[in-house]
Design an enzyme around this catalytic site. Structure first.
Site, PDB file in Angstrom:
ATOM      1  N   TYR A   4       0.825  -1.217   0.000  1.00 29.44           N
ATOM      2  CA  TYR A   4       0.000   0.000   0.000  1.00 29.44           C
ATOM      3  C   TYR A   4       0.857   1.264   0.000  1.00 29.44           C
ATOM      4  CZ  TYR A   4      -4.063  -2.933   0.680  1.00 29.44           C
ATOM      5  OH  TYR A   4      -5.041  -3.859   0.511  1.00 29.44           O
ATOM      6  N   TYR A  33     -12.114  -7.413   6.667  1.00 25.01           N
ATOM      7  CA  TYR A  33     -10.944  -7.504   5.789  1.00 25.01           C
ATOM      8  C   TYR A  33     -10.670  -8.990   5.523  1.00 25.01           C
ATOM      9  CZ  TYR A  33      -6.391  -7.396   3.704  1.00 25.01           C
ATOM     10  OH  TYR A  33      -5.355  -7.592   2.820  1.00 25.01           O
ATOM     11  N   ASP A  42     -13.186 -16.564   8.751  1.00 31.01           N
ATOM     12  CA  ASP A  42     -11.828 -16.196   8.372  1.00 31.01           C
ATOM     13  C   ASP A  42     -11.019 -16.018   9.657  1.00 31.01           C
ATOM     14  OD1 ASP A  42      -9.490 -14.914   7.698  1.00 31.01           O
ATOM     15  OD2 ASP A  42     -10.408 -13.546   6.255  1.00 31.01           O
ATOM     16  N   LYS A  69      -1.359 -16.710   8.295  1.00 30.12           N
ATOM     17  CA  LYS A  69      -0.534 -15.864   9.164  1.00 30.12           C
ATOM     18  C   LYS A  69       0.307 -16.650  10.185  1.00 30.12           C
ATOM     19  CE  LYS A  69      -2.266 -11.350   8.257  1.00 30.12           C
ATOM     20  NZ  LYS A  69      -3.600 -10.911   7.873  1.00 30.12           N
TER      21      LYS A  69
HETATM   22  C1  LIG Z   1      -4.114 -10.899   6.497  1.00 28.63           C
HETATM   23  C2  LIG Z   1      -5.503 -11.374   6.326  1.00 28.63           C
HETATM   24  C3  LIG Z   1      -5.939 -11.952   5.110  1.00 28.63           C
HETATM   25  C4  LIG Z   1      -5.040 -12.036   3.892  1.00 28.63           C
HETATM   26  O1  LIG Z   1      -3.934 -12.844   4.086  1.00 28.63           O
HETATM   27  P1  LIG Z   1      -2.646 -12.658   3.133  1.00 28.63           P
HETATM   28  O2  LIG Z   1      -1.713 -13.743   3.587  1.00 28.63           O
HETATM   29  O3  LIG Z   1      -2.134 -11.290   3.363  1.00 28.63           O
HETATM   30  O4  LIG Z   1      -3.112 -12.866   1.733  1.00 28.63           O
HETATM   31  C5  LIG Z   1      -7.227 -12.403   5.057  1.00 28.63           C
HETATM   32  N1  LIG Z   1      -8.067 -12.310   6.102  1.00 28.63           N
HETATM   33  C6  LIG Z   1      -7.680 -11.781   7.290  1.00 28.63           C
HETATM   34  C7  LIG Z   1      -8.647 -11.727   8.426  1.00 28.63           C
HETATM   35  C8  LIG Z   1      -6.391 -11.282   7.434  1.00 28.63           C
HETATM   36  O5  LIG Z   1      -6.029 -10.718   8.597  1.00 28.63           O
END
Ligand SMILES: *Cc1c(COP(=O)(O)O)cnc(C)c1O
Length: 430
Positions: free
Chosen positions: A21, A149, A250, A279
């Site tokens: 970004y 997100y 997610d 992550k």
């Molecule tokens: C970071 C994140 C993503 C995306 O993961 P990337 O490895 O950056 O593609 C998706 N959902 C959530 C909740 C996140 O924190």
């Protein structure tokens, strides 16, 4: 050309590299890291910064960890990579066993991919293929809440907050999805009918077009660092069942202990149909994510046309990534991480509470090993970043938010320095 005292060519970085970004017209300063170990980032000039970010939720056991290093090195000596089409290997099987043991019992099928965003793409495809295989071709859109997100690829973007995700710019190229109000009930509060009125109405009116609801359980991360009531998820599960819509969690940011539970879904005690993890999965060593689903969803997908799940990344289940993820999850199981997260939670509370008195602060909130200071006005990132570096800590604020998610191994004294730096910097901004 100026001769740099750094061995890293910062001019080249400035002129050629895109960072996350950023603008090439106005590149913000970047700090060259020479090495990282324990909870420290050591800059080229020798300064040591206490890391408050875990490299965006990932490095839960800090950097250069002996056990994780060994896992990668020993796997590399057998093989770094082989294709996953038609072949398999021990690191993938072992990791899948661990993931299945850690997540709720119905989640039995594991799909590995390379990043969080891709695992979200995979989850969305699973949901759409599930309904297509059930003969319900109109159920191919997503419902989500505002302030979410889910990643930066197109389908993931389509379910990010439409304002911060700048959907208008990509109009016509990203799928239009359904957005309900963000959950408003705070973490310890129960949710009322009113809190779910908007999402219920959308389900009632559009369930014949909706394949799944996708949501970050309990913590809305990059969309605003907001914590909401687990009870919301209990009621959302009921609504999804009533309207025959799949539920996707997610857990990419919340997974692996960050909120005080292994997965945030445990706060609510319910089971989604699909979850995404990433992550912290590899302890921040390699890029790896997984999408997990139930037997019901998986067998239904594969009973329809074309009889397969339509996805297969080149580097699927990369053995180095799987081996280090496996070692990371074993490491997590080898000590009382809940106690570490509780200790960090107490330290974050104690350290950040004094910010609350400052006039430019609108809220301070802590959940598990996540601490957030929300300001009334957006801050100047470049200025604030330098102040933090000068104080010997690594904190990366955005918008009106300064937030901390330290590695689980951080000591109390380091956490004290980190939180004091946050309050000091906020104080200078008043
Ligand atoms: C970071 C994140 C993503 C995306 O993961 P990337 O490895 O950056 O593609 C998706 N959902 C959530 C909740 C996140 O924190």
């Amino acid at each position: 050309m100026a001769i740099s005292s750094h061995s890293i060519d910062l001019d080249f970085d400035h002129n050629h590299l895109w960072h996350p970004y950023t603008s090439v017209n106005n590149p913000l300063p970047v700090y060259p890291v020479f090495r990282a170990y324990d909870v420290f980032l050591e800059l080229e000039d020798g300064r040591k910064l206490i890391d408050g970010m875990s490299s965006w939720w990932a490095a839960i056991h800090g950097y250069n960890h002996r056990v994780l290093n060994e896992a990668i090195v020993s796997q590399m000596q057998r093989m770094s990579h082989v294709m996953f089409g038609g072949l398999t290997h021990e690191p993938a099987v072992n990791l899948a066993k661990q993931l299945i043991a850690l997540t709720p019992q119905p989640l039995q099928k594991v799909f590995f991919s390379d990043s969080g965003s891709v695992s979200v793409e995979v989850a969305i495809k699973m949901a759409i293929q599930y309904w297509a295989a059930s003969g319900q071709f109109s159920k191919n859109r997503l419902l989500t809440v505002r302030s979410g997100y889910h990643g930066d690829t197109f389908a993931a973007m389509s379910v990010c907050d439409p304002v911060t995700g700048i959907h208008s710019l990509f109009k016509g190229t990203i799928q239009k999805q359904f957005f309900a109000e963000a959950p408003a009930c705070r973490f310890h509060e129960p949710c009322t009918d009113r809190d779910l009125a908007d999402i219920r109405l959308m389900l009632e009116q559009h369930h014949m077009e909706i394949a799944a609801v996708i949501i970050e359980p309990v913590v809305q991360g990059a969309g605003g660092m907001k914590f909401y009531a687990p009870h919301y998820l209990v009621r959302l599960r009921e609504l999804c069942d009533r309207y025959d819509v799949l539920l996707i969690f997610d857990e990419i940011a919340t997974g692996f202990g960050r909120t005080g539970k292994m997965f945030a879904l445990e706060h609510a005690g319910i089971v989604p149909d699909i979850i995404c993890v990433g992550k912290a999965l590899t302890g921040g060593y390699m890029t790896l994510a997984a999408t997990m689903t139930t037997d019901r969803v998986a067998y239904t997908i594969c009973s329809g046309n074309p009889g397969l799940f339509m996805h297969g990344p080149t580097f699927m289940a990369n053995p180095l990534s799987c081996a280090v993820a496996s070692a990371n999850l074993s490491l997590l199981a080898s000590y009382d991480w809940q106690e570490s997260v509780l200790r960090l939670e107490a330290g974050l509370r104690q350290g950040l509470d004094s910010c609350m008195e400052l006039t430019n602060v609108s809220d301070v909130r802590v959940l598990g090993a996540i601490g957030v200071v929300e300001l009334h006005r957006p801050l100047d990132m470049a200025v604030v970043q330098k102040q933090f570096v000068d104080k010997g800590v690594w904190v990366r604020p955005f918008g009106r938010l300064i937030y901390l998610m330290p590695p689980f191994i951080m000591h109390d004294e380091e956490l004290r320095i980190l939180t004091a730096a946050v309050c000091d910097v906020v104080k200078t901004m008043q």
